[in-house]
Design an enzyme around this catalytic site. Structure first.
Site, mmCIF file in Angstrom:
data_model
loop_
_atom_site.group_PDB
_atom_site.id
_atom_site.type_symbol
_atom_site.label_atom_id
_atom_site.label_comp_id
_atom_site.label_asym_id
_atom_site.label_seq_id
_atom_site.Cartn_x
_atom_site.Cartn_y
_atom_site.Cartn_z
ATOM 1 N N LYS A 90 0.754 -1.091 0.093
ATOM 2 C CA LYS A 90 0.029 -0.322 0.485
ATOM 3 C C LYS A 90 0.847 1.396 -0.402
ATOM 4 O O LYS A 90 0.662 2.418 -0.978
ATOM 5 C CB LYS A 90 -0.881 0.409 1.649
ATOM 6 C CG LYS A 90 -1.650 -1.470 1.343
ATOM 7 C CD LYS A 90 -2.602 -0.849 2.178
ATOM 8 C CE LYS A 90 -1.723 -0.841 3.306
ATOM 9 N NZ LYS A 90 -1.890 -2.231 4.023
ATOM 10 N N ARG A 166 -11.005 0.001 7.311
ATOM 11 C CA ARG A 166 -10.262 -1.362 8.239
ATOM 12 C C ARG A 166 -11.589 -1.896 9.067
ATOM 13 O O ARG A 166 -11.196 -3.401 9.269
ATOM 14 C CB ARG A 166 -9.259 -1.689 8.779
ATOM 15 C CG ARG A 166 -8.000 -0.895 8.387
ATOM 16 C CD ARG A 166 -6.429 -1.647 9.473
ATOM 17 N NE ARG A 166 -6.143 -0.335 8.661
ATOM 18 C CZ ARG A 166 -4.669 -1.444 8.333
ATOM 19 N NH1 ARG A 166 -4.117 -1.947 8.659
ATOM 20 N NH2 ARG A 166 -3.467 0.150 7.881
ATOM 21 N N ARG A 201 11.291 -5.528 5.460
ATOM 22 C CA ARG A 201 11.445 -3.889 5.239
ATOM 23 C C ARG A 201 11.916 -3.510 6.122
ATOM 24 O O ARG A 201 12.353 -3.022 7.331
ATOM 25 C CB ARG A 201 9.532 -3.860 5.551
ATOM 26 C CG ARG A 201 9.806 -2.097 5.280
ATOM 27 C CD ARG A 201 8.393 -1.530 5.407
ATOM 28 N NE ARG A 201 7.328 -2.525 6.417
ATOM 29 C CZ ARG A 201 6.538 -1.923 6.718
ATOM 30 N NH1 ARG A 201 5.208 -1.474 5.543
ATOM 31 N NH2 ARG A 201 4.810 -3.423 7.424
ATOM 32 N N ARG A 230 10.529 -0.772 12.077
ATOM 33 C CA ARG A 230 8.860 -0.919 12.530
ATOM 34 C C ARG A 230 8.736 -1.263 13.585
ATOM 35 O O ARG A 230 9.416 -2.954 13.546
ATOM 36 C CB ARG A 230 7.354 -1.088 11.678
ATOM 37 C CG ARG A 230 7.460 0.428 11.152
ATOM 38 C CD ARG A 230 6.473 0.187 9.836
ATOM 39 N NE ARG A 230 5.328 0.055 10.744
ATOM 40 C CZ ARG A 230 4.156 -0.742 9.520
ATOM 41 N NH1 ARG A 230 4.498 0.393 8.660
ATOM 42 N NH2 ARG A 230 2.678 -1.341 10.145
ATOM 43 N N ARG A 241 -1.197 -9.768 12.859
ATOM 44 C CA ARG A 241 -2.244 -8.753 12.093
ATOM 45 C C ARG A 241 -2.713 -9.228 10.146
ATOM 46 O O ARG A 241 -4.026 -8.344 10.436
ATOM 47 C CB ARG A 241 -0.625 -7.376 10.975
ATOM 48 C CG ARG A 241 -0.205 -6.466 12.237
ATOM 49 C CD ARG A 241 1.085 -6.092 12.184
ATOM 50 N NE ARG A 241 1.991 -5.273 10.858
ATOM 51 C CZ ARG A 241 2.600 -5.139 10.118
ATOM 52 N NH1 ARG A 241 3.617 -5.079 10.858
ATOM 53 N NH2 ARG A 241 2.618 -3.926 9.332
HETATM 54 P P1 AP5 Z 1 4.487 -1.462 2.008
HETATM 55 O O1 AP5 Z 1 4.527 -0.661 0.652
HETATM 56 O O2 AP5 Z 1 5.186 -0.504 3.250
HETATM 57 O O3 AP5 Z 1 3.943 -2.290 2.512
HETATM 58 P P2 AP5 Z 1 2.682 -2.011 3.108
HETATM 59 O O4 AP5 Z 1 0.901 -2.117 2.917
HETATM 60 O O5 AP5 Z 1 1.500 0.119 3.396
HETATM 61 O O6 AP5 Z 1 1.703 -2.272 4.724
HETATM 62 P P3 AP5 Z 1 2.028 -1.980 6.295
HETATM 63 O O7 AP5 Z 1 2.865 -3.258 6.879
HETATM 64 O O8 AP5 Z 1 2.714 -0.612 6.227
HETATM 65 O O9 AP5 Z 1 0.762 -1.962 6.359
HETATM 66 P P4 AP5 Z 1 -0.300 -2.533 7.658
HETATM 67 O O10 AP5 Z 1 -1.376 -2.389 7.166
HETATM 68 O O11 AP5 Z 1 0.189 -3.767 8.106
HETATM 69 O O12 AP5 Z 1 0.273 -1.627 8.221
HETATM 70 P P5 AP5 Z 1 -0.096 -0.043 8.649
HETATM 71 O O13 AP5 Z 1 1.050 1.106 8.793
HETATM 72 O O14 AP5 Z 1 -0.618 0.494 7.849
HETATM 73 O O15 AP5 Z 1 5.875 -2.313 1.393
HETATM 74 C C1 AP5 Z 1 6.176 -3.547 2.431
HETATM 75 C C2 AP5 Z 1 7.631 -4.532 1.670
HETATM 76 O O16 AP5 Z 1 7.513 -5.299 0.980
HETATM 77 C C3 AP5 Z 1 8.969 -3.327 1.838
HETATM 78 O O17 AP5 Z 1 9.458 -3.645 2.497
HETATM 79 C C4 AP5 Z 1 8.794 -3.003 0.479
HETATM 80 O O18 AP5 Z 1 9.863 -2.456 -0.044
HETATM 81 C C5 AP5 Z 1 7.961 -3.870 -0.231
HETATM 82 N N1 AP5 Z 1 7.609 -4.249 -0.912
HETATM 83 C C6 AP5 Z 1 6.574 -3.232 -1.698
HETATM 84 N N2 AP5 Z 1 6.122 -3.826 -2.938
HETATM 85 C C7 AP5 Z 1 6.410 -4.384 -3.383
HETATM 86 C C8 AP5 Z 1 6.798 -5.467 -4.359
HETATM 87 N N3 AP5 Z 1 5.356 -4.806 -5.389
HETATM 88 N N4 AP5 Z 1 7.658 -6.174 -4.662
HETATM 89 C C9 AP5 Z 1 8.481 -6.782 -3.941
HETATM 90 N N5 AP5 Z 1 8.377 -6.533 -2.490
HETATM 91 C C10 AP5 Z 1 7.696 -5.080 -2.411
HETATM 92 O O19 AP5 Z 1 -0.959 0.247 10.558
HETATM 93 C C11 AP5 Z 1 -0.065 -0.485 11.447
HETATM 94 C C12 AP5 Z 1 -1.028 -0.612 12.981
HETATM 95 O O20 AP5 Z 1 -2.048 0.345 12.864
HETATM 96 C C13 AP5 Z 1 -2.290 -1.883 12.099
HETATM 97 O O21 AP5 Z 1 -1.776 -3.004 12.829
HETATM 98 C C14 AP5 Z 1 -2.891 -1.421 13.577
HETATM 99 O O22 AP5 Z 1 -2.816 -1.920 14.599
HETATM 100 C C15 AP5 Z 1 -3.222 -0.128 13.107
HETATM 101 N N6 AP5 Z 1 -4.348 0.622 12.352
HETATM 102 C C16 AP5 Z 1 -3.751 1.178 10.908
HETATM 103 N N7 AP5 Z 1 -5.012 1.510 10.467
HETATM 104 C C17 AP5 Z 1 -5.601 0.893 11.580
HETATM 105 C C18 AP5 Z 1 -7.118 1.591 11.547
HETATM 106 N N8 AP5 Z 1 -7.863 1.647 10.299
HETATM 107 N N9 AP5 Z 1 -7.957 1.434 11.931
HETATM 108 C C19 AP5 Z 1 -7.026 0.758 13.753
HETATM 109 N N10 AP5 Z 1 -6.226 0.345 13.238
HETATM 110 C C20 AP5 Z 1 -5.401 0.859 12.644
#
Ligand code: AP5
Length: 294
Positions: A90, A166, A201, A230, A241
């Protein structure tokens, strides 16, 4: 005292469509169609020139069709939601979308991490849930995202909502405000790839750029030496997660059924973006056609 964010949200709230009711705009494909209260609103905005809202009811009789469409699209910019499991890409794709389409990127995870870094009460509470791989409670997340979404830059340039909503309750909080996306992108990546992506990552605290030790390594030693990981990027936590993601994502599918586009996220970054780009262009074209034919 109200925070500057809250003040901005209150000011911008006047721009938001009416609450869910008999008056709720009719959205098909996330686009407001003629005859619905929202389409009338966007058509009124279409004819609004520099003179402001006092000209809102004046018909743009002299404008050629193509020009009308451009004005209307500017008045009703693209609204995008992107969802997917942890590490489905994402954040990586949002950087590319933002660069090409100029949308305001709003990441729920980034907003929460900013609260943690600021040491706020909300941040401290949020971290407890994030460490367990659970969703942070709505009373913290919903207003935080809503306030950011209603700020003038997001209203004017369009928005790219990453990782929100979400859950059913989060989606309904937006529905109540009449906030719907034009397109809901759902990235699909097999679980075994996700775990490898999470563990590898790394983040550059200086530029905010996302790296992966194997798939997207840092450009030089200087960057490599300052990369951070992270706190929730461990194999154990990503499994929690993932569980949370699968428990909640289904509930969103029915709400955004008419605008969901599933994109395979296990290809090269540029190939994933090419497909997203195609979908966004098509979404923009539909908005333009809709206005041009009205
Ligand atoms: P990356 O682009 O960073 O992936 P991402 O989908 O953004 O991953 P996140 O871990 O940030 O998503 P998440 O939903 O778990 O975390 P968030 O911060 O939103 O890519 C990941 C890796 O893969 C990188 O190293 C990249 O280089 C590599 N990559 C990417 N694309 C690639 C490709 N095509 N090929 C190869 N490699 C690739 O949320 C964190 C926490 O916050 C949640 O667990 C929850 O506790 C809380 N939270 C967030 N939003 C909410 C909400 N709406 N409600 C309640 N709690 C929430």
């Amino acid at each position: 005292m109200a925070s500057p964010m809250a003040a901005a949200a209150a000011a911008a709230a006047s721009l938001s469509p009416p609450p869910l009711s008999a008056e709720r705009p009719i959205a098909r494909g996330g686009i407001f169609f003629p005859g619905s209260p929202a389409s009338s609103r966007s058509l009124r905005l279409q004819s609004t020139g520099r003179g402001g809202l006092s000209q809102a009811t004046r018909k743009p009789r002299s404008l050629p069709r193509a020009a009308k469409a451009v004005v209307a699209v500017k008045a009703d910019p693209l609204k995008v939601m992107i969802a997917g499991a942890p590490a489905s890409g994402k954040g990586t794709q949002c950087e590319l979308i933002k660069t090409k389409y100029g949308l305001v990127h709003i990441s729920a995870g980034d907003l929460l991490r900013a609260e943690i870094a600021a040491g706020s009460e909300n941040g401290k509470r949020a971290k407890e849930f994030m460490e367990k791989g659970q969703l942070v409670p709505d009373e913290i997340v919903v207003n935080m995202v809503k306030e950011r979404l209603l700020q003038p830059d997001a209203q004017e340039k369009g928005w790219l909502l990453d990782g929100y909503p979400r859950s059913y309750s989060q989606a309904m909080a937006l529905e109540t405000l009449g906030i719907r996306p034009d397109i809901f992108i759902l990235l699909d990546v097999p679980d075994e790839i996700l775990v490898e992506r999470v563990v590898g990552r790394r983040l550059d605290p200086v530029t905010g750029k996302i790296y992966h030790l194997k798939y997207s390594p840092p450009e030089n030693e200087e960057i490599a030496s300052r990369l951070t990981q992270r706190f929730d990027d461990t194999e154990e936590k990503v499994k929690l997660r993932l569980q949370t993601h699968y428990q909640n994502v289904e509930s969103l599918l029915s709400i955004y059924e008419d605008v969901i586009v599933e994109v395979k996220g296990d290809a090269l970054v540029d190939d994933v973006f090419a497909e997203i780009d195609r979908q966004l262009t098509s979404s923009l074209d539909k908005k333009t056609e809709m206005v041009a034919s009205s």
